[in-house]
Design an enzyme around this catalytic site. Structure first.
Site, PDB file in Angstrom:
ATOM      1  N   LYS A 218       7.249   3.941   2.387  1.00  0.00           N
ATOM      2  CA  LYS A 218       6.199   4.337   3.319  1.00  0.00           C
ATOM      3  C   LYS A 218       5.410   5.542   2.778  1.00  0.00           C
ATOM      4  O   LYS A 218       4.252   5.736   3.129  1.00  0.00           O
ATOM      5  CB  LYS A 218       6.779   4.685   4.687  1.00  0.00           C
ATOM      6  CG  LYS A 218       7.588   3.579   5.355  1.00  0.00           C
ATOM      7  CD  LYS A 218       6.728   2.621   6.153  1.00  0.00           C
ATOM      8  CE  LYS A 218       7.536   1.633   6.982  1.00  0.00           C
ATOM      9  NZ  LYS A 218       8.442   0.756   6.229  1.00  0.00           N
TER      10      LYS A 218
HETATM   11  C1  LIG Z   1       8.781  -0.544   6.073  1.00  0.00           C
HETATM   12  C2  LIG Z   1       9.802  -1.016   5.102  1.00  0.00           C
HETATM   13  C3  LIG Z   1       9.871  -2.367   4.667  1.00  0.00           C
HETATM   14  C4  LIG Z   1       8.959  -3.450   5.218  1.00  0.00           C
HETATM   15  O1  LIG Z   1       7.647  -3.315   4.784  1.00  0.00           O
HETATM   16  P1  LIG Z   1       6.468  -4.106   5.533  1.00  0.00           P
HETATM   17  O2  LIG Z   1       5.223  -3.606   4.931  1.00  0.00           O
HETATM   18  O3  LIG Z   1       6.611  -3.700   6.982  1.00  0.00           O
HETATM   19  O4  LIG Z   1       6.692  -5.548   5.333  1.00  0.00           O
HETATM   20  C5  LIG Z   1      10.836  -2.709   3.732  1.00  0.00           C
HETATM   21  N1  LIG Z   1      11.703  -1.794   3.251  1.00  0.00           N
HETATM   22  C6  LIG Z   1      11.678  -0.500   3.644  1.00  0.00           C
HETATM   23  C7  LIG Z   1      12.681   0.454   3.093  1.00  0.00           C
HETATM   24  C8  LIG Z   1      10.723  -0.066   4.570  1.00  0.00           C
HETATM   25  O5  LIG Z   1      10.709   1.222   4.958  1.00  0.00           O
END
Ligand SMILES: *Cc1c(COP(=O)(O)O)cnc(C)c1O
Length: 494
Positions: free
Chosen positions: A114
Site C-alpha cells: 500500500k
Molecule cells: C491490499 C493488499 C492486497 C490486495 O491488493 P488489491 O489491490 O486490493 O487487490 C494484497 N496483499 C497485501 C499485503 C495488501 O495489503
C-alpha cells in the site's frame, strides 16, 4: 487527459486528473477512468531501462496526469520513492526460481505494498487542491483494521493542507499494528481507538461522512472531509509504474529480450493491483496473461471461470487478511473498459440489489483472453511458504504465498516458459507469526517475539520500520466510544 465515471452514459461529462483525485468517487457512485489509455512503445521502455524508479514513475505518471507539470511530478516522485522512504530502491524484481520473479513492493515505510500508492497519492491530492481552486483544507478520515491505517498515516504525515485522523477498534488490531499507529510522528495526524470492533469504527466514519451538519460546521472551519480509499485514481495510477519498472529490470538483467512477453501474477483483494497490471498491458507492455490469485474468499476465481460474480457466500478470515474481501471494487473499472458504462452501471445495480450479476458472453470472452483465476487454501499457503524457503531460499509473506501457489497451479496447467512477475505485496515480517509457524510448525509467544524468532530461524533481518517498535515513544493513547467520534473529529479540525 479526461476522466469519466464508469457508470455515466454521458461520457462527454468529464473531469481533469486533479479533480478526479480530489473527488475520489464520481457523483453517480462510479469510479473515474481515463477516456483513453495512453500508449507505451518498446522504444520508450528501452529508454527507461537504465533509469531510476523515480525517473520511470515520472515518465509513466505524466501520461495519465497531464495537468501536473513534469517538475511537480518529479518532486513528488522523489519525495515518495527516493532513498529516504525506500532505502535501496522502490520495487526490486528478484528471481525466485529462474521462472518466477518476485516484484517486491514492500520496501517502504510500513513494509506493505500500500506504500507504493499511499506515499505519493497525498502529494498528488495536495496539488489537486491548488489546481482545482479549492480554498478549504482536506481532512482524511480512515477506519482501519490495521494495515491501511498505518500506511495512510505514513503517506499523509506532514503533507501541506491535509490532516489525517485514523480510528481503529481497540481489540481488533494486533499489538504490532497498535504500536505502529500509536507511535506515528507528524504534526497533522491523530489516532484514536474505539470501543467496539472494526464495523463499529467503519460505521462511525461512514456516518460522519454523510452528516450534513458536520460538513457545514467543518466548512465554517475551512475544512472538508475526504477518504484515502483504494478506488481513488490517485492510488491506482502509481501502481501502473511498477509493472513497467519490473519489465525494465528484466530487460536490464537479460532475463527477457526486448518485446518478449511475460505473465503477471497478483495476490488480489480489491482488484486494484491487478487492474494496474492490465492497464500496463493495454498501454503496450508485453504482458500475455494476468493471473488473479485469491485465498479461500475465492469470489474472483469463480467469476473469472463462470462469468458470475456472487458475493452471497460465506466470508472466511484467513492468514492473508488483506485479501479477505467479497466485493472487489476495482473490478468495476475492468467491466467499464470491456463492456462500457451502460452495462457496468447495470451490473453494479444488480450487485447492490442482489449481491450478484452475470456478464454477457462477449465480455466474458474478452476477460478470458487476459485473465486466469486460481485460489489457495490455508494449508497450501503454509506449504508454499515452507517450500519456497526450503527449496529456493526465498522468504515470502502469506499474501505473496497465495500468489506463488497460483503461479505454480498456472504453470502445472499451461506449461510454457514465459517469465512470470509475481507481485510480492508484504514483507514476511509484517505477518511474522503465521510465517514463522508455516516454516517451523511452532508458535511464537506473541507477535513481537515472532519478529525475532523469524529473524533467528531464517538468518534475515527485521526491517527497520518494524525493528524496535516497542521502544519508540507512544503519542496516542485515547480510547473513546463510537458515539463520541463526531465530537472528536470536530475538535481535531480546530
Ligand atoms: C491490499 C493488499 C492486497 C490486495 O491488493 P488489491 O489491490 O486490493 O487487490 C494484497 N496483499 C497485501 C499485503 C495488501 O495489503
Amino acid at each position: 487527459m479526461k476522466y469519466a465515471s464508469t457508470r455515466s452514459i454521458d461520457q462527454t461529462k468529464t473531469v481533469s486528473a486533479a479533480q478526479a483525485i480530489k473527488q475520489g468517487l464520481a457523483d453517480d457512485g462510479g469510479l473515474f477512468m481515463p477516456l483513453e489509455i495512453p500508449s507505451l512503445g518498446m522504444d520508450e521502455i528501452l529508454a527507461l531501462k537504465d533509469k531510476t524508479y523515480v525517473d520511470r514513475a515520472v515518465y509513466v505518471l505524466s501520461k495519465f496526469l497531464d495537468d501536473y507539470t513534469e517538475e511537480e511530478l518529479r518532486r513528488d516522485c522523489e519525495a515518495a520513492y527516493g532513498e529516504t522512504k525506500f532505502p535501496g530502491g522502490a520495487a526490486p524484481c528478484v528471481s525466485i526460481d529462474g521462472r518466477i520473479y518476485a516484484l517486491e513492493l514492500w520496501h517502504g515505510p510500513t513494509c506493505a505494498f500500500k506504500d507504493m500508492a499511499l506515499q505519493i497519492m497525498p502529494r498528488l491530492l495536495c496539488r489537486a487542491l491548488d489546481k482545482t481552486g479549492e480554498k478549504r483544507d482536506a481532512m482524511i478520515l480512515v477506519a482501519t483494521s490495521g494495515d491501511t491505517g498505518k500506511a495512510a498515516l505514513e503517506g499523509y504525515c506532514d503533507v501541506d493542507r491535509i490532516k489525517i485522523k485514523v480510528f481503529y477498534p481497540v481489540d481488533g488490531v494486533s499489538r504490532v499494528q497498535k504500536l505502529q499507529m500509536a507511535t506515528q510522528g507528524g504534526s497533522n495526524v491523530d489516532v484514536c481507538a474505539i470501543h467496539g470492533n472494526f464495523d463499529d469504527a467503519q460505521t462511525g466514519v461512514k456516518k460522519i461522512f454523510s452528516d450534513a451538519a458536520i460538513a457545514k460546521t467543518l466548512d465554517g472551519e475551512g475544512v472538508f472531509l475526504s477518504s484515502a480509499n483504494s478506488i481513488n485514481w490517485g492510488r491506482l495510477a502509481p501502481q501502473i509504474v511498477y509493472y513497467v519498472s519490473a519489465y525494465c529490470d528484466l530487460l536490464k538483467s537479460g532475463a527477457v529480450k526486448p518485446g518478449e512477453a511475460i505473465d503477471v501474477c497478483v495476490p488480489t483483494g480489491n482488484f486494484g493491483n491487478i487492474f494496474a497490471a492490465y492497464i500496463a498491458k493495454s498501454m503496450g507492455l508485453p504482458i500475455e496473461k494476468l493471473i488473479c490469485a485469491s485465498n479461500r474468499n475465492n469470489v474472483l476465481t469463480d467469476f473469472l471461470r463462470d462469468g458470475v460474480y456472487d458475493r452471497n457466500r460465506k466470508f472466511y478470515t484467513t492468514m492473508s487478511p488483506s485479501m479477505d474481501i467479497l466485493i472487489s471494487s476495482n473490478l468495476e473499472r475492468l467491466l467499464y473498459v470491456l463492456a462500457g458504462a451502460e452495462k457496468t452501471a447495470g451490473y453494479m445495480r444488480a450487485l447492490s440489489q442482489d449481491g450478484r450479476y452475470e456478464i454477457d458472453a462477449e465480455t466474458k470472452a474478452k476477460i478470458g483472453e487476459n485473465f486466469l483465476g486460481y485460489f489457495c487454501d490455508e494449508e497450501l499457503t503454509k506449504a508454499t511458504i515452507r517450500d519456497a524457503f526450503d527449496q529456493n531460499g526465498y522468504l515470502c509473506d502469506t499474501h505473496t504465498a497465495v500468489g506463488l501457489a497460483a503461479a505454480k497451479q498456472y504453470i502445472a496447467e499451461h506449461g510454457g516458459d514465459r517469465k512470470i512477475v509475481l507481485a510480492s505485496t508484504a514483507s514476511p515480517y509484517k505477518f511474522a507469526n503465521d510465517v514463522y509457524t508455516a516454516l517451523t510448525g511452532k508458535k511464537a509467544a506473541d507477535e513481537l517475539a515472532a519478529l525475532s524468532a523469524l529473524a533467528a530461524y531464517t538468518h534475515t533481518e527485521i526491517p527497520a520500520p518494524l525493528a524496535g517498535i516497542d521502544t519508540r515513544p507512544v503519542r496516542f493513547t485515547k480510547t473513546i466510544d463510537a458515539s463520541d467520534m463526531p465530537a472528536d473529529v470536530l475538535a481535531f479540525a480546530k
